[in-house]
Structures are given as C-alpha cells and as structure tokens.
Design a protein around this motif. Sequence first.
Motif, PDB file in Angstrom:
ATOM      1  N   SER A  75     -32.102  -1.431 -50.379  1.00  0.00           N
ATOM      2  CA  SER A  75     -32.025  -0.860 -51.724  1.00  0.00           C
ATOM      3  C   SER A  75     -33.086  -1.463 -52.630  1.00  0.00           C
ATOM      4  CB  SER A  75     -30.637  -1.120 -52.329  1.00  0.00           C
ATOM      5  OG  SER A  75     -29.627  -0.488 -51.577  1.00  0.00           O
ATOM      6  N   THR A  76     -33.545  -0.684 -53.584  1.00  0.00           N
ATOM      7  CA  THR A  76     -34.519  -1.168 -54.560  1.00  0.00           C
ATOM      8  C   THR A  76     -33.855  -2.225 -55.442  1.00  0.00           C
ATOM      9  OG1 THR A  76     -35.585   0.999 -54.603  1.00  0.00           O
ATOM     10  CG2 THR A  76     -36.057  -0.507 -56.440  1.00  0.00           C
ATOM     11  N   ASP A  96     -26.136   6.992 -57.628  1.00  0.00           N
ATOM     12  CA  ASP A  96     -27.133   6.573 -56.640  1.00  0.00           C
ATOM     13  C   ASP A  96     -28.560   6.908 -57.067  1.00  0.00           C
ATOM     14  OD1 ASP A  96     -25.142   5.628 -54.945  1.00  0.00           O
ATOM     15  OD2 ASP A  96     -24.894   7.579 -53.980  1.00  0.00           O
ATOM     16  N   ASP A  97     -28.733   7.395 -58.299  1.00  0.00           N
ATOM     17  CA  ASP A  97     -30.056   7.794 -58.767  1.00  0.00           C
ATOM     18  C   ASP A  97     -30.565   6.883 -59.882  1.00  0.00           C
ATOM     19  OD1 ASP A  97     -30.247   9.953 -57.031  1.00  0.00           O
ATOM     20  OD2 ASP A  97     -29.293  11.333 -58.450  1.00  0.00           O
ATOM     21  N   ILE A  98     -31.877   6.743 -59.922  1.00  0.00           N
ATOM     22  CA  ILE A  98     -32.551   6.000 -60.983  1.00  0.00           C
ATOM     23  C   ILE A  98     -33.581   6.925 -61.618  1.00  0.00           C
ATOM     24  CG2 ILE A  98     -33.977   3.996 -61.561  1.00  0.00           C
ATOM     25  CD1 ILE A  98     -32.930   2.661 -58.998  1.00  0.00           C
ATOM     26  N   VAL A 143     -39.371  10.821 -63.674  1.00  0.00           N
ATOM     27  CA  VAL A 143     -39.086  11.002 -62.252  1.00  0.00           C
ATOM     28  C   VAL A 143     -37.726  10.385 -61.947  1.00  0.00           C
ATOM     29  CG1 VAL A 143     -40.262   8.852 -61.544  1.00  0.00           C
ATOM     30  CG2 VAL A 143     -39.976  10.724 -59.900  1.00  0.00           C
ATOM     31  N   THR A 144     -36.957  11.058 -61.116  1.00  0.00           N
ATOM     32  CA  THR A 144     -35.668  10.547 -60.663  1.00  0.00           C
ATOM     33  C   THR A 144     -35.768  10.270 -59.173  1.00  0.00           C
ATOM     34  OG1 THR A 144     -34.434  11.751 -62.356  1.00  0.00           O
ATOM     35  CG2 THR A 144     -33.205  11.031 -60.420  1.00  0.00           C
ATOM     36  N   PRO A 149     -33.896   4.407 -51.430  1.00  0.00           N
ATOM     37  CA  PRO A 149     -34.776   5.394 -50.790  1.00  0.00           C
ATOM     38  C   PRO A 149     -34.870   5.137 -49.297  1.00  0.00           C
ATOM     39  CG  PRO A 149     -36.072   3.746 -51.946  1.00  0.00           C
ATOM     40  CD  PRO A 149     -34.644   3.471 -52.289  1.00  0.00           C
ATOM     41  N   VAL A 150     -35.092   6.182 -48.526  1.00  0.00           N
ATOM     42  CA  VAL A 150     -35.220   6.050 -47.074  1.00  0.00           C
ATOM     43  C   VAL A 150     -36.532   6.677 -46.627  1.00  0.00           C
ATOM     44  CG1 VAL A 150     -32.734   6.023 -46.668  1.00  0.00           C
ATOM     45  CG2 VAL A 150     -33.956   8.199 -46.668  1.00  0.00           C
TER      46      VAL A 150
END
Length: 298
Positions: A75-76, A96-98, A143-144, A149-150
């Motif tokens: 994870s970031t 789960d979004d940034i 940006v979302t 991220p994978v």
Amino acid sequence: MNYSKLFLSVLFGVTILISSCDDEEDVCVETTWYQDADSDGLGNADVSQTACVQPSGYVADNSDTDDSSAASTGSTPLAAFDEFNEDAVTISFDGDDITIESNGLPNHTSPYWSTSNSLYIEPFVASTSEMSPGTISSGSYTVTVPATPVKASSSSATGLGAIGIAVTGAPIFNDEEGPNIALSANVASGFDYAGAHMGPTGYHYHLESTDVEANTTLSYDDEKLIGILQDGFLLYGRKCNSTDDHPTNLDASGGHISATQHSSDEEFYHYHIINETYIGSYILLFGVDLQGTPNTIM
C-alpha cells in the motif's frame, strides 16, 4: 625475402591487436543479470546471463523465489502525502481511493513566474532565447488513484499532458514535446533549474532538477519524493532510502519493491528516476511505461 621486416610487421600487428583488446576490456565490465519474468524487480537466480549492458527483462537482483508471479506491491504509505505542497495540493481519502487535487502552482523560484511575483528570479540555467512563452498561473489537476495500486498484466505507454503530480503541485510530463515529437536539446535548454517550462496547458516538469544553490526544494540525485504518477505509484529520486544509493534491481520502468523513508520499514512498489542521461546531460523524470493501470488526470 626480408625476414626481419616480416617479423617486425607481424609483431606490430599483434601489438595493435593486444592493445585493442585491452581497450575493449577496459570499457566492457561484464555483470551477471537475472531474469525477471514477472517484472517485479526481483530476479530468478536459476536463469541468468552475463553482459556489459543490462539486458531487457533482466535485473541485478537474484532473490525472487517465484518468478511466475509478482510479489505483493503493498500500500502507498500515507506519510508520503505530507511531502506535498499544502498551498497547492489537497489530498482526500475515500475508502480505498485517494484523490489528489492541485492548482499547479509550485513553491519554488523560477524565471517563468511573473516578474511581480516574489518567487520570480532572472534566468540563469534556462537559455533566455529558448524559453517558452507564458508565465506560471493557476490551473486545475485532479486524479483519483487506489490506496493500494497493483501492477497491471501489461504495461501502458504514457501520453501527452500530465502523467503525474509533483510534490510541489505542478504536473509531471513524459519525454515528448508533442505527438511523437521527443524532447530536443534546444527545447531542454529553455527549461529552468527545476527541469520545467511553460506549455499550452501551463507550467510542468520533464527533467530532474539541477544542482544549483537556488534549488532548496527539488530532488537532485537523492532519495527525495518527486510525486505520484497516474497509476498510483510514487516516484522517488535516483537514490533509494533502503540502500542510500542508486538501486540496482529496478525493472524496465524504474520500479522495484522496497521500504522508503515514508513506509516505516514496510516494503511497497514505487518508481525511481532512472539513473541515465538523456539528450546530453539531462535526466528524465519518467520516460518509460507505467506498470499500473493509468487513471485520467483531469
């Protein structure tokens, strides 16, 4: 037949051949490279080759125990977002979004600021005759990306326009100046010390910053965070915090899995500026494929 002349000629030829071989050996230092079939930056110790230049699909690392599938990308780390210029960038979290929003106004000096702005400086890296027209002004970039991220099943080429948002708030561009038009030395000579210039969509970065006294903010051959790219993976400077040196296990996109100064020893996938020069002495921020799924920067 003059045998002494023949002997000297042969001896001279052998000397040249040995000298040539010595020169080649001085230039070519072979390294063992290991196959990275799953592109996770880790190599298969059982499949290797030696070469002077890193072969495509091979890395210096040999610690991958399963080269058929990529390791977890992790994870970031949220601590990374503390690096972003709060006067320009807003970070919001939703499940789960940034979402990263920026007005595009960097927090460093530049000759591309209006002369009335306190951050304006006279050009001393940029060639005045090659500077692009326009001055830095407010824009809008959003940006979302996923918090975890994978890597995608295949990489994606970047396009024109913003491919990421830097910690300063200004957007990151790739190695093109127009459709299928690569950056040239002439264009790059008009960039400021931040590796940026003006374009139709505003001020943006293409290159790593310059090592000058005025540069107190941006990464130059170090481990500082550059920003986040549109696939959600972070981009760091040429060095990695995990080794305090240029990493040797990067994949084709300059990515690998390791801890950074933001992750409290937790490993995750991230990019680095690739330690290679481009059009002379310049170094690109990102001129390769994205390993994740790109999200649109609006």
